[in-house]
Design an enzyme around this catalytic site. Sequence first.
Site, PDB file in Angstrom:
ATOM      1  CG  HIS A  60      -0.254   0.120   2.528  1.00  0.00           C
ATOM      2  ND1 HIS A  60       0.565  -0.852   3.053  1.00  0.00           N
ATOM      3  CD2 HIS A  60      -0.263   1.138   3.447  1.00  0.00           C
ATOM      4  CE1 HIS A  60       1.028  -0.465   4.231  1.00  0.00           C
ATOM      5  NE2 HIS A  60       0.547   0.747   4.483  1.00  0.00           N
ATOM      6  CG  HIS A 117      -0.097   4.470   4.876  1.00  0.00           C
ATOM      7  ND1 HIS A 117      -0.859   3.663   5.681  1.00  0.00           N
ATOM      8  CD2 HIS A 117      -0.888   5.546   4.571  1.00  0.00           C
ATOM      9  CE1 HIS A 117      -2.064   4.207   5.848  1.00  0.00           C
ATOM     10  NE2 HIS A 117      -2.101   5.345   5.185  1.00  0.00           N
ATOM     11  CG  ASP A 162       5.131   2.995   7.229  1.00  0.00           C
ATOM     12  OD1 ASP A 162       4.220   3.401   6.493  1.00  0.00           O
ATOM     13  OD2 ASP A 162       4.922   2.206   8.183  1.00  0.00           O
ATOM     14  CG  HIS A 177      -4.002  -0.320   6.328  1.00  0.00           C
ATOM     15  ND1 HIS A 177      -3.773  -0.396   7.682  1.00  0.00           N
ATOM     16  CD2 HIS A 177      -3.106   0.601   5.849  1.00  0.00           C
ATOM     17  CE1 HIS A 177      -2.801   0.433   8.011  1.00  0.00           C
ATOM     18  NE2 HIS A 177      -2.387   1.048   6.918  1.00  0.00           N
ATOM     19  CG  HIS A 208       4.736  -2.515  10.347  1.00  0.00           C
ATOM     20  ND1 HIS A 208       3.672  -1.987  11.052  1.00  0.00           N
ATOM     21  CD2 HIS A 208       4.953  -1.699   9.292  1.00  0.00           C
ATOM     22  CE1 HIS A 208       3.263  -0.879  10.445  1.00  0.00           C
ATOM     23  NE2 HIS A 208       4.025  -0.687   9.367  1.00  0.00           N
TER      24      HIS A 208
END
Length: 301
Positions: free
Chosen positions: A63, A65, A67, A141, A262
């Site tokens: 995805h 994001h 990070d 998410h 994570h």
Amino acid sequence: MSVRELVVLGTASQVPTRHRNHNGYVLRWDGHGLLFDPGEGTQRQMLRAGVAAHDLNRICVTHFHGDHSLGLAGVIQRINLDQVAHPVTAHYPASGQDFFDRLRYATAYRESVEITEEPVAADGVLAVTGAFTLEARLLSHPVESFGYRLVEPDGRRLLPERLAAHGIAGPDVGRIQREGSLGGVLLDEVSEVRRGQRFAFVMDTRLCEGVHALADGADLLVIESTFLDEDERLATDHGHLTAGQAAAVARDAGVRHLVLTHFSQRYSDPSEFERQARAAGFEGELSVAQDLMRVPVPKRT
């Protein structure tokens, strides 16, 4: 010599810490290299881990994001700078095409390598090679996120006692493997199914059907465990898993080696993730990921 191992480049969630870089994971699989979720600093972590741009055949982004994707720009430019001789394929959520475009062309550089874009729009098979099938499953998410699963085709394991019983030896062993039969003896009669190995990569998500489908029967499962169990409500609110939830998924899926990663920067004791994973009943091999760790895919049983 074939190598099947996970190279951990980064293990932090949201922001890097003094000891944890943003996400980044390379799966080496018999000459293939798959880079998962290249967060900021991935290019430098690759250098530290001894992973070259030439080692990469696919980039898989769960995805968009930061990070999990801000390192894309540097990695793609390095692939071009080093003039990687083979095509590289990029998989990522189709809904994030604008983000991919911005990262791919974040700055000026000379494109010299074919990077094939194959965005993911739904559950299913992404690629079939002689070495593996790559699949994706939708996760849960706040932004669209997909997990990835690599499945080796089933093979056959020859059984020496059955070969001997049929008088098959020497070069004839190779012949029956290649041709499927020899002198009226079928390959099935002197062998058994050798289950293909499986790898699963599950990042930012709540518990959902996709998590269980990806983890099912995995020899090696890399899965986020951003929070500890006492912060389960926070995990659910932000679309993440706890250590206990991740371990319970692995337990129920029959995972052989579980890699937790994570981690939120709010926790200072990594051993607590292992303790909670064991408390959830997972009894297989377990690694609490650290930057630059290497984890071999478990040997066949």
